[in-house]
Scaffold this motif. Structure first.
Motif, short mmCIF file in Angstrom:
data_model
loop_
_atom_site.label_atom_id
_atom_site.label_comp_id
_atom_site.label_asym_id
_atom_site.label_seq_id
_atom_site.Cartn_x
_atom_site.Cartn_y
_atom_site.Cartn_z
N GLU A 428 47.22 20.25 22.71
CA GLU A 428 46.14 19.27 22.78
C GLU A 428 45.50 18.95 21.43
N ARG A 429 46.14 19.35 20.34
CA ARG A 429 45.63 18.95 19.03
C ARG A 429 45.67 17.43 18.88
N LEU A 430 46.70 16.81 19.44
CA LEU A 430 46.81 15.35 19.32
C LEU A 430 45.67 14.66 20.07
N ILE A 431 45.25 15.23 21.19
CA ILE A 431 44.13 14.65 21.93
C ILE A 431 42.83 14.84 21.16
N SER A 432 42.65 16.02 20.56
CA SER A 432 41.46 16.26 19.75
C SER A 432 41.40 15.28 18.59
N LEU A 433 42.54 15.04 17.98
CA LEU A 433 42.59 14.09 16.87
C LEU A 433 42.23 12.69 17.35
N ALA A 434 42.76 12.31 18.52
CA ALA A 434 42.44 11.00 19.08
C ALA A 434 40.96 10.89 19.42
N ALA A 435 40.35 12.01 19.81
CA ALA A 435 38.93 11.99 20.15
C ALA A 435 38.06 11.67 18.93
N ASN A 531 30.85 19.70 26.45
CA ASN A 531 31.08 20.77 27.43
C ASN A 531 31.92 21.91 26.88
N ARG A 532 32.12 21.94 25.57
CA ARG A 532 32.77 23.06 24.88
C ARG A 532 34.19 23.34 25.38
N ALA A 533 34.98 22.33 25.48
CA ALA A 533 36.39 22.51 25.84
C ALA A 533 37.22 22.22 24.59
N GLY A 534 38.36 21.54 24.75
CA GLY A 534 39.15 21.17 23.59
C GLY A 534 40.51 21.81 23.56
N ASP A 535 41.17 21.71 22.39
CA ASP A 535 42.53 22.21 22.25
C ASP A 535 42.54 23.73 22.15
N ILE A 536 43.73 24.29 22.03
CA ILE A 536 43.87 25.75 22.07
C ILE A 536 43.17 26.43 20.90
N PHE A 537 42.90 25.69 19.81
CA PHE A 537 42.28 26.28 18.64
C PHE A 537 40.77 26.04 18.59
N THR A 538 40.23 25.26 19.51
CA THR A 538 38.81 24.94 19.52
C THR A 538 38.04 25.97 20.35
N ARG A 770 44.36 26.32 28.70
CA ARG A 770 43.48 25.33 28.07
C ARG A 770 43.55 24.01 28.83
N ALA A 771 44.72 23.66 29.33
CA ALA A 771 44.84 22.43 30.11
C ALA A 771 44.01 22.54 31.39
N ARG A 772 44.05 23.70 32.03
CA ARG A 772 43.22 23.89 33.23
C ARG A 772 41.73 23.80 32.88
N ASP A 773 41.37 24.41 31.74
CA ASP A 773 39.98 24.33 31.30
C ASP A 773 39.53 22.88 31.14
N ASN A 774 40.39 22.11 30.48
CA ASN A 774 40.02 20.71 30.22
C ASN A 774 40.02 19.88 31.49
N ASN A 775 40.83 20.27 32.45
CA ASN A 775 40.80 19.57 33.73
C ASN A 775 39.46 19.83 34.43
#
Length: 934
Positions: A428-435, A531-538, A770-775
């Protein structure tokens, strides 16, 4: 009955469900066909002509070739083309059933022509299969015809039999082709020399294995199961794997191939590696294909991401070059955003999907690689040429010369890129970057679609949904407050007023971008990751603990590092400028600067705490954070420049026109320098250096052009000068205002993920979790929309608490502490929205303000019917949150301070009310005495 009065129904009665006769087989010439009992068999001489397979005519072959040619042009797979060419040479058309008419030329009998026409109508309806043709023949033979028409009936039957033979020939050809495909395992590697080469040469094996996926990678917009055709690539894969499997058990001795035990063990390892890589490539390909869908919902994307296990993640991270390619691709995307004012163009990520019409009316869709992909690969080759693509192995001498990967071919680089991009999506780094993407400065403003727009609306909901589109309309007013720290004179005087909020709302309604694109104010609505979610490194927390004895994805890396430093200590090689314990833990400084910084993030929030102990932890974390920022400036100036718009704005004014023009090249060269430094980790430590003492100075020579080298050195110097002059601005951006500037990890490209052990987090503890967290975070965002939309109906605090609890329940699934912090922040804005103006405490004036609709921000927005919460009601709201355990005791006290609902405020409210009551009582007393006097 004579032929003159036969009706078509009587002459030609077909039963569609009639079964073929038992001795008629679809794969060979039929035996004698039984006619109607008691009737002579049809055909010439009273015997049915045999309808064995008839060789195709040159004309039929020519027609088949013409039909197959455009289809063959659409496939790049040589096996498919070979199959199509074979069918064409057999005279078999692509459809195998276009049902051309039975030839009636030369037949003059009206009755026989009528039988032929009826037959053609039937074949047009059901298709010209051998079974249908047999039915036609049966009915022609069963028809009653006068003797004078018998010759023409035989002629018609002869042509039907010819068609049966042709169709059976075509059917046999197709069956033979299917059988040929099934036998391809024996035929594809029929050359024993090639088999021997595959079994004895790992490079050849890897090239052959990757070639199986080349066509799949060329169609990233199609899902794997469709692209990996089981009759083409899939069959080749099975045959390849079967060959390796047999070789691993020396199952090819009968072919004269004898392998050593070492070769067999290597084949066994490769077999396992290929099996895992196949799973990795399928998972990553499908995740990537989702990005090409016209619209994708967050829950669909997260569902697909949950398919990758930590075992597969580790495998992908450890593939040579993947880590470097991920870093270069992220940098290239940031470059693209820099050039467009912060806007990430969708085509920069996906490339260009092109649909072309063909002459036959069909269309072909292909993906043309974008400039970002090409630029990434060019930079990768540049780094490879400098011997900086390396593989480190635990427990061995990891000096660069022993582990350099060089001379990778284009197909290998393509494979590395495909996996690297897939991993950026999966973690999900690409999604964080897009954000981080902002709206383009030109065009149609806030209604311009961003890359992954639908996903961003839940991933970073405030900026990309609520603020951008004005969802919940005026309910957003509750989030337009500033998160102030410290106390002003007005704060000490308890003079809370919503006037500033009203001005902010008017500004937002007039120009939303003035707030969403602001870098000066700290409006709550600007939080990128509320809401303090994000990619695996966040928000790393437990995922990357710095203690090598604590299970985390960095544990293995830290343990290996501690062993190495212990050996150095035993040899008496510790530098004098570092303690023994710090030297043992030296590798914790090499896990990546942004990851180290991210690890401090939770403690940095304690800087605002009322608890002296927690505030002390916050101060300690701030000291470490400032030191890391300084290291970033010294070692990674190009990263800070790309990640921070504020730094760019300050620095660009100090660059020469030539530097501005060559900025992309400068940044790429500095990336080359940083990679050279990181590659020499072991050598630097052996020479007595540590992460806190190293500099870039000795690595600029990796830039071969003297002019470019000087250019890069000057740029790095100017970044350091900017930090020296504006250090407090760096602290403000990256420490105090972090949640408003950088909601996700700054970068992860310098993290040695190829040495991490993500599997230590459990089978699904990495990207899948992390995907479940973000869901869940996405579901929390939906609850928040409901909350803001319902503010116009709210009267009592209890109504807000119920909806906040729904938000808390979603976030607490992945982190109860972050859930409390999120509720705390939302509660502050809502309380300020309904809180009474300080002037309402003034007797009579307060009641007058309520009547005129200006006693609270809510009244300003919704009118006089909106509630006005006095200090006691606001405190009741906070008390409900505390009692429901939605906030901590400390957060409860903080909220009272922020929204003036402490004991003194309640007393002031009571005092003003008592004053009003006393005044009313005195007035009534005066009136009563006046009446008595009268």
């Amino acid at each position: 009955m004579t032929h003159e009065n036969l009706t078509p129904r009587e002459a030609f009665d077909y039963s569609i469900n009639r079964m073929p006769e038992v001795n008629e087989t679809p794969t060979g010439g039929p035996g004698p066909t039984r006619g109607t009992p008691g009737r002579p068999r049809g055909g010439e001489g009273g015997r049915e002509p045999q309808d064995a397979r008839i060789p195709p005519t040159p004309e039929r072959i020519a027609e088949a070739r013409k039909a197959w040619e455009p289809i063959m042009q659409k496939t790049t797979d040589p096996a498919e083309r070979e199959s199509m060419r074979a069918l064409a040479e057999m005279g078999t058309p692509p459809t195998g059933g276009a049902a051309p008419d039975i030839n009636l030329e030369g037949i003059t009998s009206l009755l026989i022509r009528n039988l032929g026409n009826q037959a053609n109508e039937f074949l047009s309806a059901v298709g010209e299969t051998p079974e249908a043709l047999v039915e036609v023949r049966r009915n022609i033979m069963d028809a009653t015809v006068p003797p004078e028409d018998e010759a023409e009936r035989r002629r018609l039957l002869s042509r039907v039999n010819e068609r049966i033979g042709q169709e059976r020939g075509a059917q046999e050809a197709r069956q033979e082709e299917r059988a040929r495909q099934m036998r391809r395992r024996e035929r594809y590697y029929s050359d024993i020399t090639k088999i021997k080469e595959l079994l004895e040469d790992r490079t050849k094996r890897d090239e052959e294995f990757n070639d199986l996926f080349a066509g799949v990678d060329a169609t990233p917009h199609e899902f794997f199961d469709r692209a990996f055709n089981p009759l083409t690539y899939g069959m080749r894969y099975e045959e390849f794997m079967d060959t390796i499997r047999k070789g691993s058990i020396n199952g090819l001795t009968e072919d004269g191939i004898d392998l050593t035990e070492d070769q067999q063990r290597e084949l066994t390892r490769d077999l396992q590696r290929y099996q895992i890589e196949r799973r990795v490539r399928q998972t990553l390909h499908d995740v990537n294909a989702i990005l090409y869908l016209p619209s994708i919902k967050a829950e669909d994307l997260y569902k697909n991401m949950q398919q990758i296990s930590t075992e597969l993640e580790d495998f992908a991270f450890k593939m040579p070059g993947v880590r470097q390619m991920m870093d270069l691709y992220e940098a290239a995307l940031r470059q693209d955003m820099r050039e467009t004012g912060g806007y990430l163009r969708p085509e920069s990520v996906r490339g260009h999907v092109i649909t072309e019409a063909q002459e036959d009316g069909t269309t072909i869709t292909r993906v043309e690689r974008g400039e970002i992909e090409e630029a990434t690969k060019r930079q990768f080759k540049k780094i490879m040429a400098q011997n900086l693509i390396i593989v480190r192995k635990p427990g061995v001498d990891n000096r660069v010369e022993n582990r350099v990967i060089t001379n990778l071919q284009d197909w290998e680089i393509d494979r590395i890129f495909t996996i690297a991009r897939g991993m950026l999506i999966t973690n999900e780094r690409l999604i964080s970057l897009a954000a981080e993407s902002r709206l383009p400065k030109e065009g149609i403003g806030r209604y311009t679609s961003l890359f992954l727009q639908d996903v961003l609306q839940s991933y970073s909901p405030y900026i990309h949904l609520l603020g951008k589109f004005g969802v919940t309309e005026s309910g957003l007013a509750a989030y337009l407050h500033k998160d102030k720290s410290g106390k002003s004179l007005i704060d000490y005087l308890r003079m809370w007023s919503p006037k500033e909020l009203e001005e902010t709302l008017r500004r937002f309604e007039k120009d939303p971008l003035s707030i969403l694109e602001s870098t000066d104010d700290m409006f709550h609505l600007m939080r990128e990751n509320p809401n303090r979610a994000g990619d695996i490194f966040t928000w790393l927390s437990w995922r990357a603990d710095e203690n090598p004895d604590v299970v985390s994805m960095t544990q293995k890396f830290l343990q290996e590092g501690r062993k190495r430093m212990e050996r150095r200590l035993a040899q008496g090689l510790r530098p004098q400028n570092i303690s023994e314990e710090d030297y043992r833990n030296e590798y914790s400084n090499w896990i990546g600067t942004a990851l180290r910084f991210e690890r401090l993030r939770g403690r940095l929030e304690n800087l605002r705490s009322r608890d002296p102990d927690k505030r002390g932890e916050g101060e300690e974390a701030k000291t470490k954070a400032k030191e890391i920022i300084k290291q970033m400036v010294r070692l990674q100036p190009q990263r800070l420049y790309l990640v921070s718009r504020e730094i760019r704005e300050r620095l660009d004014s100090d660059l020469s026109p030539e530097q501005i023009q060559n900025i992309s090249r400068i940044l790429e060269n500095l990336s080359l320098v940083e990679n050279a430094l990181l590659a020499e980790r072991e050598t630097l430590l052996d020479n007595g250096e540590t992460f806190n003492t190293i500099t870039l100075d000795n690595f600029f020579n990796v830039i071969q052009d003297p002019r470019e080298r000087a250019e890069a050195q000057d740029f790095a110097r100017k970044v350091f000068q900017d930090y020296t002059s504006n250090g407090e601005l760096y602290d403000s951006e990256f420490i105090y205002k972090r949640e408003y500037r950088h909601g996700f990890v700054l970068w992860s490209g310098d993290a040695p993920v190829d040495e991490f052990n993500v599997a230590a987090l459990g089978p699904t503890g990495g990207s899948a979790r992390r995907a479940r967290d973000n869901n869940m975070q996405a579901e929390a965002a939906q609850e928040e929309i409901k909350l803001l939309a319902s503010l116009r109906k709210v009267r009592e605090p209890e109504e807000v608490v119920e909806v906040l609890m729904a938000i808390y329940d979603k976030i607490s699934i992945y982190d109860p502490g972050k859930a409390k912090q999120a509720v705390f922040e939302k509660a502050e804005g809502i309380a300020k929205f309904f809180a009474a103006d300080w002037a309402t405490k003034v007797p009579y004036l307060g009641e007058l303000m309520k009547l005129t609709g200006h006693a609270s921000f809510a009244q300003t927005v919704y009118g006089r019917s909106a509630p006005v919460w006095e200090a006691s009601e606001t405190r009741h709201f906070f008390l409900l949150l505390k009692n429901r355990q939605l906030i901590t005791d400390e957060q409860y006290k903080n909220l009272q301070d922020k929204v003036f609902s402490g004991n003194i405020d309640v007393i002031m409210d009571v005092g003003s009310t008592l004053a009003e009551l006393i005044a009313v009582a005195m007035l009534l007393y005066i009136i009563q005495n006046s009446l008595k006097d009268k």
